[in-house]
Design a protein around this motif. Structure first.
Motif, mmCIF file in Angstrom:
data_model
loop_
_atom_site.group_PDB
_atom_site.id
_atom_site.type_symbol
_atom_site.label_atom_id
_atom_site.label_comp_id
_atom_site.label_asym_id
_atom_site.label_seq_id
_atom_site.Cartn_x
_atom_site.Cartn_y
_atom_site.Cartn_z
ATOM 1 N N ASN A 135 -114.952 35.171 -16.256
ATOM 2 C CA ASN A 135 -115.104 36.350 -15.393
ATOM 3 C C ASN A 135 -116.512 36.923 -15.489
ATOM 4 O OD1 ASN A 135 -113.786 38.498 -13.686
ATOM 5 N ND2 ASN A 135 -114.435 39.760 -15.417
ATOM 6 N N LEU A 136 -117.075 36.939 -16.697
ATOM 7 C CA LEU A 136 -118.410 37.520 -16.879
ATOM 8 C C LEU A 136 -119.512 36.678 -16.230
ATOM 9 C CD1 LEU A 136 -118.165 38.749 -20.585
ATOM 10 C CD2 LEU A 136 -118.205 40.167 -18.527
ATOM 11 N N VAL A 282 -118.369 26.733 -10.999
ATOM 12 C CA VAL A 282 -117.551 25.815 -11.796
ATOM 13 C C VAL A 282 -118.294 25.404 -13.069
ATOM 14 C CG1 VAL A 282 -116.550 23.488 -11.857
ATOM 15 C CG2 VAL A 282 -116.209 24.956 -9.861
ATOM 16 N N ALA A 283 -119.599 25.189 -12.954
ATOM 17 C CA ALA A 283 -120.399 24.766 -14.108
ATOM 18 C C ALA A 283 -120.384 25.820 -15.210
ATOM 19 C CB ALA A 283 -121.831 24.482 -13.681
ATOM 20 N N GLY A 284 -120.404 27.110 -14.834
ATOM 21 C CA GLY A 284 -120.391 28.178 -15.835
ATOM 22 C C GLY A 284 -119.149 28.126 -16.706
ATOM 23 N N PRO A 285 -117.937 28.248 -16.117
ATOM 24 C CA PRO A 285 -116.740 28.158 -16.958
ATOM 25 C C PRO A 285 -116.572 26.803 -17.622
ATOM 26 C CG PRO A 285 -116.161 28.345 -14.625
ATOM 27 C CD PRO A 285 -117.622 28.640 -14.739
ATOM 28 N N SER A 286 -117.040 25.724 -16.994
ATOM 29 C CA SER A 286 -116.967 24.404 -17.619
ATOM 30 C C SER A 286 -117.755 24.396 -18.923
ATOM 31 C CB SER A 286 -117.514 23.342 -16.661
ATOM 32 O OG SER A 286 -117.572 22.080 -17.281
ATOM 33 N N ALA A 287 -118.967 24.958 -18.903
ATOM 34 C CA ALA A 287 -119.783 25.026 -20.116
ATOM 35 C C ALA A 287 -119.135 25.903 -21.176
ATOM 36 C CB ALA A 287 -121.178 25.552 -19.774
ATOM 37 N N LEU A 288 -118.522 27.006 -20.744
ATOM 38 C CA LEU A 288 -117.922 27.938 -21.688
ATOM 39 C C LEU A 288 -116.642 27.375 -22.293
ATOM 40 C CD1 LEU A 288 -118.643 30.999 -19.444
ATOM 41 C CD2 LEU A 288 -119.597 30.676 -21.727
ATOM 42 N N VAL A 326 -121.608 34.899 -29.881
ATOM 43 C CA VAL A 326 -122.252 33.661 -29.442
ATOM 44 C C VAL A 326 -121.873 33.330 -28.007
ATOM 45 C CG1 VAL A 326 -122.444 31.197 -29.867
ATOM 46 C CG2 VAL A 326 -122.396 32.758 -31.780
ATOM 47 N N MET A 327 -120.594 33.492 -27.647
ATOM 48 C CA MET A 327 -120.182 33.186 -26.281
ATOM 49 C C MET A 327 -120.806 34.152 -25.280
ATOM 50 S SD MET A 327 -118.646 30.431 -26.633
ATOM 51 C CE MET A 327 -118.293 30.255 -24.898
ATOM 52 N N LEU A 328 -121.018 35.397 -25.675
ATOM 53 C CA LEU A 328 -121.728 36.330 -24.794
ATOM 54 C C LEU A 328 -123.155 35.868 -24.536
ATOM 55 C CD1 LEU A 328 -120.531 39.829 -26.066
ATOM 56 C CD2 LEU A 328 -120.096 38.811 -23.824
ATOM 57 N N VAL A 330 -124.077 32.731 -24.464
ATOM 58 C CA VAL A 330 -123.963 31.601 -23.535
ATOM 59 C C VAL A 330 -123.749 32.122 -22.112
ATOM 60 C CG1 VAL A 330 -122.637 29.543 -22.924
ATOM 61 C CG2 VAL A 330 -123.097 30.060 -25.327
ATOM 62 N N VAL A 331 -122.911 33.148 -21.965
ATOM 63 C CA VAL A 331 -122.707 33.775 -20.650
ATOM 64 C C VAL A 331 -124.038 34.255 -20.083
ATOM 65 C CG1 VAL A 331 -121.725 35.787 -19.484
ATOM 66 C CG2 VAL A 331 -120.299 34.426 -21.020
ATOM 67 N N ALA A 332 -124.845 34.913 -20.926
ATOM 68 C CA ALA A 332 -126.144 35.417 -20.467
ATOM 69 C C ALA A 332 -127.053 34.278 -20.006
ATOM 70 C CB ALA A 332 -126.812 36.215 -21.588
ATOM 71 N N ILE A 333 -127.073 33.178 -20.738
ATOM 72 C CA ILE A 333 -127.904 32.030 -20.364
ATOM 73 C C ILE A 333 -127.440 31.456 -19.027
ATOM 74 C CG2 ILE A 333 -128.521 29.655 -20.987
ATOM 75 C CD1 ILE A 333 -128.323 30.587 -23.963
ATOM 76 N N VAL A 334 -126.121 31.304 -18.867
ATOM 77 C CA VAL A 334 -125.577 30.761 -17.617
ATOM 78 C C VAL A 334 -125.933 31.662 -16.440
ATOM 79 C CG1 VAL A 334 -123.400 30.354 -16.379
ATOM 80 C CG2 VAL A 334 -123.699 29.461 -18.694
ATOM 81 N N ASN A 335 -125.810 32.968 -16.621
ATOM 82 C CA ASN A 335 -126.116 33.888 -15.526
ATOM 83 C C ASN A 335 -127.601 33.897 -15.179
ATOM 84 O OD1 ASN A 335 -123.464 34.723 -15.145
ATOM 85 N ND2 ASN A 335 -123.630 36.437 -16.567
ATOM 86 N N ARG A 336 -128.457 33.866 -16.186
ATOM 87 C CA ARG A 336 -129.904 33.976 -15.934
ATOM 88 C C ARG A 336 -130.512 32.685 -15.392
ATOM 89 N NH1 ARG A 336 -131.322 37.328 -21.504
ATOM 90 N NH2 ARG A 336 -130.307 39.288 -20.856
ATOM 91 N N THR A 337 -129.820 31.569 -15.557
ATOM 92 C CA THR A 337 -130.370 30.294 -15.089
ATOM 93 C C THR A 337 -129.726 29.834 -13.784
ATOM 94 O OG1 THR A 337 -128.779 29.053 -16.436
ATOM 95 C CG2 THR A 337 -130.932 29.528 -17.428
ATOM 96 N N ARG A 338 -129.034 30.720 -13.114
ATOM 97 C CA ARG A 338 -128.345 30.317 -11.883
ATOM 98 C C ARG A 338 -129.313 29.750 -10.841
ATOM 99 N NH1 ARG A 338 -123.255 32.957 -8.996
ATOM 100 N NH2 ARG A 338 -123.197 31.602 -7.155
ATOM 101 N N GLY A 339 -130.461 30.419 -10.649
ATOM 102 C CA GLY A 339 -131.441 29.932 -9.683
ATOM 103 C C GLY A 339 -131.939 28.537 -10.022
#
Length: 353
Positions: A135-136, A282-288, A326-328, A330-339
């Motif tokens: 969700n995040l 899909v890639a975000g939750p897949s990584a998490l 740690v998972m937070l 990873v969430v931050a990395i996934v969100n910031r690298t979307r572009g």
């Protein structure tokens, strides 16, 4: 993203400190709460996890689940990382760091037990908290639910053989009660509850019902979900504060392979999804999902196999302690690298079809 979500890392840090402090100030109260267990599943924590994941599960449209097959690349990547990479990479990291590099600073008699605990932690993919992480990072909720359900089905048959292979044990005693109760508590019951609430809101007439009413309800209960996450942190660190203060050096050393494991597997899943052209949602939750752990099962298995005060039990508890911070990250990395992710050639090519 709300102001509360933007500063979530700060609230997490404060809750960690508060949990440790409250655990020391009111040990009897935390022991009483910690004793509210069935098959090693803590019922107050389970209740808070319900508050966390029911709002996410209300977003799931079961009618859209038949379209999840479009995301076969993400499903394949997650299964590959969870079952063909993660347990084996953790066995290697445990041998390198705990069995070799950190050996002089650890109790010699506990080293095999520490490595066993790390393997138990890595062999069980996350069941509940991954809905929060998805969700995040604005993940696809239908994909997340279907992927977790597939992992649960595989875990029932694969957990014991993989752990037995890596630990060299001929007969692993799987805590089936914990496994089945956890799946029921964290998947079956919340899905039924969430879908019942979703259906009731969609059926309701007027401004409080329909799709608009559902979205308003989700916006209203969203803060309760994050508050439950923070309350869970206070409880977990309150339960384990004594161990943290008693063995800070051992816990810090055990955390190193766990941290490397999380970032390695999350990064591998994220890159493989980008290489195959899967959508970012899909890639975000897949990584998490590929990086997080089913710590309730790991802790129960460690206690059942090696005892409550064993090095294996302590190693799985370290996984509990560092899971959320740690998972937070990873969430931050996934969100910031979307572009950057969506600029990948395969992603652009498949998105344009």
């Amino acid at each position: 993203m709300s102001l509360f979500e933007r500063w979530l890392t700060l609230w997490v840090a404060l809750c960690i400190v508060a949990g440790i402090a409250l655990g020391q100030l009111f040990p009897a109260a935390f022991r009483a709460i910690g004793a509210m267990e069935v098959a090693q599943v803590n019922l107050p924590v389970a209740g808070l996890i319900w508050l966390m994941i029911v709002p996410m599960l209300m977003k799931v449209d079961f009618g859209a689940l038949r379209q999840v097959g479009r995301h076969w690349r993400g499903i394949g990547v997650t299964l590959f990382v969870n079952w063909a990479v993660k347990p084996f990479s953790m066995a290697l990291l445990g041998a390198v760091f705990i069995g070799w590099l950190f050996r002089p600073w650890l109790p010699a008699g506990e080293i095999p037990s520490y490595i066993a605990g790390l393997i138990l932690l890595a062999a069980a993919p996350c069941t509940a908290m991954v809905f929060v992480w998805s969700n995040l990072c604005r993940g696809e909720p239908n994909f997340t639910l279907s992927q977790v359900a597939v992992n649960d089905a595989i875990m029932v048959v694969a957990f014991a053989p993989i752990v037995g292979l890596l630990l060299g044990l001929s007969a692993i005693v799987v805590p089936w009660q914990t496994l089945l109760l956890s799946v029921g508590l964290y998947i079956v019951v919340p899905v039924i509850l969430a879908q019942g609430l979703r259906a009731a809101l969609l059926r309701r007439g007027g401004e409080s019902g329909g799709e608009a009413g559902l979205q308003r309800a989700l916006a209203a209960i969203g803060p309760a979900s994050l508050a439950a996450l923070l309350a869970t942190l206070v409880l977990l660190f309150g339960f384990q504060g004594e161990q943290i203060l008693a063995q800070p050096a051992v816990i810090a050393l055990l955390a190193v392979p766990i941290l490397i494991q999380v970032y390695f597997n999350a990064g591998l899943a994220y890159l493989l999804n980008r290489w195959t052209g899967e959508a970012h949602c899909v890639a975000g939750p897949s990584a998490l999902i590929g990086a997080s752990n089913f710590f309730e099962l790991a802790v129960a298995a460690a206690i059942g196999l090696f005892g409550f005060r064993s090095g294996a039990a302590l190693a799985t508890v370290v996984g509990v302690l560092i899971e959320v911070p740690v998972m937070l990250s990873v969430v931050a990395i996934v969100n910031r690298t979307r572009g950057w992710y969506e600029a990948g050639p395969a992603v652009r090519r498949l998105a344009g079809r």
